[in-house]
Scaffold this motif. Structure first.
Motif, mmCIF file in Angstrom:
data_model
loop_
_atom_site.group_PDB
_atom_site.id
_atom_site.type_symbol
_atom_site.label_atom_id
_atom_site.label_comp_id
_atom_site.label_asym_id
_atom_site.label_seq_id
_atom_site.Cartn_x
_atom_site.Cartn_y
_atom_site.Cartn_z
ATOM 1 N N ARG B 283 29.065 46.922 38.442
ATOM 2 C CA ARG B 283 28.654 47.152 37.048
ATOM 3 C C ARG B 283 28.584 45.846 36.266
ATOM 4 N N TRP B 284 29.567 44.997 36.469
ATOM 5 C CA TRP B 284 29.574 43.737 35.724
ATOM 6 C C TRP B 284 28.407 42.851 36.153
ATOM 7 N N ALA B 285 28.151 42.843 37.457
ATOM 8 C CA ALA B 285 27.045 42.016 37.940
ATOM 9 C C ALA B 285 25.748 42.486 37.298
ATOM 10 N N LYS B 286 25.580 43.795 37.250
ATOM 11 C CA LYS B 286 24.360 44.351 36.680
ATOM 12 C C LYS B 286 24.246 43.990 35.202
ATOM 13 N N ARG B 287 25.358 44.159 34.500
ATOM 14 C CA ARG B 287 25.346 43.898 33.064
ATOM 15 C C ARG B 287 24.969 42.449 32.763
ATOM 16 N N ARG B 288 25.509 41.544 33.586
ATOM 17 C CA ARG B 288 25.221 40.134 33.321
ATOM 18 C C ARG B 288 23.839 39.731 33.812
ATOM 19 N N GLY B 289 23.446 40.394 34.912
ATOM 20 C CA GLY B 289 22.114 40.148 35.422
ATOM 21 C C GLY B 289 21.835 38.724 35.882
ATOM 22 N N VAL B 290 22.875 37.950 36.185
ATOM 23 C CA VAL B 290 22.603 36.573 36.583
ATOM 24 C C VAL B 290 22.488 36.379 38.088
ATOM 25 N N LEU B 291 23.297 37.120 38.840
ATOM 26 C CA LEU B 291 23.338 36.898 40.286
ATOM 27 C C LEU B 291 23.049 38.184 41.026
ATOM 28 N N PRO B 292 22.134 38.143 41.981
ATOM 29 C CA PRO B 292 21.909 39.348 42.781
ATOM 30 C C PRO B 292 23.151 39.677 43.615
ATOM 31 N N LEU B 293 23.430 40.969 43.717
ATOM 32 C CA LEU B 293 24.613 41.403 44.463
ATOM 33 C C LEU B 293 24.206 42.460 45.469
ATOM 34 N N MET B 294 24.749 42.359 46.675
ATOM 35 C CA MET B 294 24.513 43.413 47.654
ATOM 36 C C MET B 294 25.851 43.946 48.141
ATOM 37 N N LEU B 295 25.973 45.270 48.091
ATOM 38 C CA LEU B 295 27.181 45.918 48.576
ATOM 39 C C LEU B 295 26.931 46.408 49.995
ATOM 40 N N LEU B 296 27.761 45.964 50.934
ATOM 41 C CA LEU B 296 27.611 46.435 52.313
ATOM 42 C C LEU B 296 28.838 47.261 52.662
ATOM 43 N N THR B 297 28.629 48.517 52.994
ATOM 44 C CA THR B 297 29.778 49.332 53.371
ATOM 45 C C THR B 297 29.726 49.591 54.866
ATOM 46 N N ILE B 298 30.811 49.244 55.565
ATOM 47 C CA ILE B 298 30.791 49.432 57.012
ATOM 48 C C ILE B 298 31.774 50.515 57.442
ATOM 49 N N ASP B 299 31.473 51.161 58.518
ATOM 50 C CA ASP B 299 32.451 52.013 59.189
ATOM 51 C C ASP B 299 32.200 51.901 60.690
ATOM 52 N N GLU B 300 32.876 52.738 61.474
ATOM 53 C CA GLU B 300 32.774 52.564 62.917
ATOM 54 C C GLU B 300 31.378 52.876 63.456
ATOM 55 N N HIS B 301 30.539 53.470 62.626
ATOM 56 C CA HIS B 301 29.213 53.834 63.115
ATOM 57 C C HIS B 301 28.116 52.870 62.672
ATOM 58 N N THR B 302 28.500 51.901 61.865
ATOM 59 C CA THR B 302 27.479 50.999 61.352
ATOM 60 C C THR B 302 26.817 50.238 62.488
ATOM 61 N N GLY B 303 25.507 50.198 62.450
ATOM 62 C CA GLY B 303 24.788 49.530 63.530
ATOM 63 C C GLY B 303 24.389 48.118 63.137
ATOM 64 N N GLU B 304 24.323 47.269 64.138
ATOM 65 C CA GLU B 304 24.026 45.873 63.881
ATOM 66 C C GLU B 304 22.600 45.693 63.348
ATOM 67 N N ALA B 305 21.671 46.454 63.904
ATOM 68 C CA ALA B 305 20.266 46.291 63.517
ATOM 69 C C ALA B 305 20.096 46.525 62.023
ATOM 70 N N GLY B 306 20.715 47.584 61.533
ATOM 71 C CA GLY B 306 20.605 47.902 60.116
ATOM 72 C C GLY B 306 21.142 46.787 59.252
ATOM 73 N N LEU B 307 22.261 46.229 59.713
ATOM 74 C CA LEU B 307 22.886 45.151 58.953
ATOM 75 C C LEU B 307 21.945 43.962 58.847
ATOM 76 N N VAL B 308 21.361 43.600 59.988
ATOM 77 C CA VAL B 308 20.475 42.440 60.007
ATOM 78 C C VAL B 308 19.285 42.651 59.068
ATOM 79 N N THR B 309 18.716 43.854 59.140
ATOM 80 C CA THR B 309 17.573 44.136 58.273
ATOM 81 C C THR B 309 17.942 43.967 56.808
#
Ligand code: SF4
Lengths: 364, 332
Positions: B283-309
């Protein structure tokens, strides 16, 4: 100031008594409903706990009715509850909703903080008036609990469950309206008399203990009305947490003599040897307590991803191994689904019944 | 020689040099579980509760990897590593969860670390742990002192820009293969719990991947602790999670860091504290709008290909943005 506060079971009756005795104006959120969930889920973080989502929904609905101030409890960790207010405030802010938030919590640095907040609510009323208001609210909590305990006992036994439910709702309403302690006593007595006259089934009934995180234990909407479902399946439920016990421990520092969780905390060792926030330790201890009292099973409820309850759940197999008591855990959120819950409950009831039958044979 | 097992998981990345120095000075042989691999993860998944989070499941796996090879397991009960803050309820109950689910473990050293209130100190803790192995008080004191010094050196290495695994290698006398890459095209602020970020298996080598994609990373661990404390002081309410504080403080710092091009926040699915902390950062990142932010959520099923993309797309986006900015500034 038009105050609102989140729902948690019948807590609204108690808080309403407290605030109206102080002459404050309230806007109670409509009873928690699917719409509440929808609103909460739409705006809350996906992995926030279920209670936060329902609280948020409550606030948004109360806002529509004109509430401008939110009253809620807080905490200082380690479980997430202590940061609910902060996250909720940010969400409301992003939605462009301006509501004052008064968070009552153990103070971080000095008791003056808490005092200031209460002062703010009190306006020009005296501390003595606050004491009287708290006492009155406490009587209401006791009245609600006595009735609920009775209902839990009666549900599997009555021939006409609907009659009981209707009466229960009516009594809650009357407790909510009662102006003084005399009237409260009368209402409770009246309900007990009524319950004596209800036609009952004979036979013995399965007994299950209900443990877990306080909100999901106390809020029927969050636990998919689990107590009533069990009652209808012929099970008498005993809750490990009641409102008055909780109020006593947190507000009166355990001064009053109502059943609290001290005992349960002790019983948690050797399975769980530390507090883990929330009600994790009580969950384990109460399970041991129920096992020692020969209950047929224990049901644990918790919001999905609730940390203390995950710890408790992890160690429950050790309790089962030592005492042979079956346990069933529900992680609840908006996706839990009624059908799944009903099926799992029915299977668990069958399991408890089979186990009791087996034990009866062995003891013969 | 008595052997003691330390799982390469959870707070390993913060305290291993300290722990190792202490025990080796006492004459105890320290054995660390191998770097995470599929087998370790799988055995954790099989034994831990389904509802537990990935890092806890992984911890189970590392404990199992050590169980048959050591005399003791070191799983201190980490209630609170600093005044008025906790890690996570799961750390408090970790030894109990292990015992309830893995019945045949060697003895677990699970003495509590609880500095929530003034009282017991780190000194007392190590005193108690040491006395399991020796009655020689002086030896314990000395071991603790040298452990303390090691920890300070470790901190210095972190502040000099080494990431925890690299700093740990220094103490293991391994070669440090880190290129300081200061002049990479992109600079990414990386947020996330150490046990996710620095476990190359769990993070699918996120850091290595970023470096290969011509980005250098800075994490919360390279920021001086004082700076973080100073940043989080601005919050309307004190945060009572040690790791959460670290993330928020680092995020607030990143927002103001003119050199950074973007932030990536790695969290594990179902992590309680992170569901709140991540939300606030977002929320703070969005409000400030200065730096792009990416949230990556992993679990035991997360695949490598998706991450790379997702990584590629994110980096592409910032590159474009950066070029545009440069472009603009020439004219502006
Ligand atoms: S902080 Fe989050 S990821 Fe770490 S153990 Fe706790 S719940 Fe799991």
């Amino acid at each position: 100031m038009r105050i609102t506060y989140p729902h948690m079971g019948n807590l609204y009756i108690v808080i309403r008594a407290l605030l109206t005795s102080l002459g404050l104006e309230l806007v109670l959120p409509p009873p928690t409903s699917n719409r509440t969930v929808e609103l909460g889920v739409r705006y809350a973080p996906e992995f926030a706990c279920f209670p936060l989502k329902l609280n948020l929904g409550n606030f948004l609905e109360a806002r529509e009715l004109g509430a401008d101030t939110i009253l809620m409890a807080g905490g200082v960790g380690p479980c997430r509850f202590g940061y609910y207010a902060q996250v909720q405030r940010e969400i409301l802010e992003d939605l462009g909703i301006k509501m004052e938030m008064v968070v009552l919590e153990p103070p971080d640095t000095n008791w003056g903080e808490l005092k200031d907040k209460i002062r703010y609510l009190l306006g020009d009323r005296s501390w003595w008036e606050l004491v009287k208001a708290i006492r009155f609210a406490w009587y209401k909590a006791r009245a609600v609990d006595l009735v609920e305990e009775r209902v839990l006992y009666l549900r599997p036994r009555v021939v006409q469950p609907l009659e009981l439910e209707n009466k229960y709702r009516e009594i809650l309403h009357r407790i909510d309206e009662a102006p003084d302690k005399r009237e409260l006593d009368r209402i409770v007595k009246n309900f007990f008399n009524f319950s004596q006259r209800l036609p009952r089934k004979s036979g013995s009934f399965l007994r299950a203990g209900l443990v877990g995180e306080i909100f999901t234990v106390l809020e029927p909407f969050a636990n998919y009305d689990l107590e009533r479902r069990l009652g209808l399946l012929g099970v008498e439920v005993t809750r490990s947490i009641f409102l008055s016990g909780w109020i006593n421990e947190h507000l009166f520092r355990g001064l009053l003599r109502v059943k609290g969780t001290k005992h349960a905390k002790k019983l948690a060792a050797p399975y769980l040897n530390s507090f883990v926030g929330g009600h994790g330790r009580e969950t384990v201890g109460s399970t041991v307590d129920f096992a020692r009292q020969d209950y047929d099973g224990v049901i644990q409820v918790a919001p999905f991803t609730c940390m203390p309850e995950i710890v408790a759940h992890s160690v429950l197999p050790a309790v089962t191994k030592d005492y042979g008591i079956p346990t069933l855990t529900f992680y609840l959120d908006e996706q839990s689904g009624e059908a799944g819950i009903q099926t799992r409950l029915e299977a668990f009831v069958d399991l408890m019944a089979a186990r009791r039958e087996r034990m009866r044979k062995e003891n013969r | 020689m008595v052997t003691l097992g330390i799982p390469r998981a959870l707070l390993f990345y913060y305290y291993y040099p300290l722990w190792r120095a202490f025990f080796t000075n006492l004459g105890v042989q320290v054995i660390v579980s191998p770097v995470t691999n599929k087998k370790i993860l799988d055995s954790g998944l099989h034994t831990a509760l389904d509802e537990a989070c990935l890092p806890v499941k992984l911890f189970f796996g590392h404990v199992l990897a050590l169980a048959d090879r050591v005399d003791y397991l070191f799983v201190p009960r980490l209630i609170s590593v600093e005044h008025k803050a906790y890690i996570c309820p799961k750390f408090m109950g970790l030894p109990d969860m292990l015992r309830a689910r893995l019945p045949h473990l060697p003895p677990i050293i699970d003495l509590p670390v609880d500095f929530h209130r003034p009282g017991p100190t780190l000194d007392d803790f190590f005193e108690a742990v040491g006395s399991i192995f020796t009655q020689d008080r002086l030896l314990i004191r000395k071991a603790f002192q040298s452990a303390h010094e090691t920890h300070q050196q470790f901190q210095k290495l972190l502040e000099s820009g080494l990431l925890p695994p690299e700093a740990i290698s220094v103490f293991e006398d391994e070669e440090v293969t880190h290129r300081r890459g200061q002049d990479n095209f992109l600079k990414i602020g990386l947020l996330g719990h150490a046990y996710n970020l620095y476990d190359p298996f769990i993070s699918m080598d996120l850091i290595g991947k970023l470096r290969k994609m011509d980005a250098s990373v800075i994490t919360a661990d390279s920021l001086p602790p004082d700076l973080i404390e100073q940043r989080v002081k601005r919050l309307p309410k004190r945060l009572f999670w040690t790791l959460g504080k670290k993330m928020l403080g680092a995020a607030l710092n990143f927002f103001e860091n003119k050199q950074l091009d973007g932030i990536i926040y790695l969290t594990s699915f179902g992590c309680g504290p992170e569901s709140f902390v991540g939300e606030l950062v977002e929320r703070w990142a969005k409000r400030r709008g200065v730096l792009p932010l990416m949230l990556l959520t992993i679990d035991e099923h997360t695949g490598e290909a998706g991450l790379v993309t997702r990584l590629e797309a994110f980096l592409e986006m910032i590159k474009r943005r950066k070029k545009n900015e440069n472009h603009l500034s020439t004219y502006g």
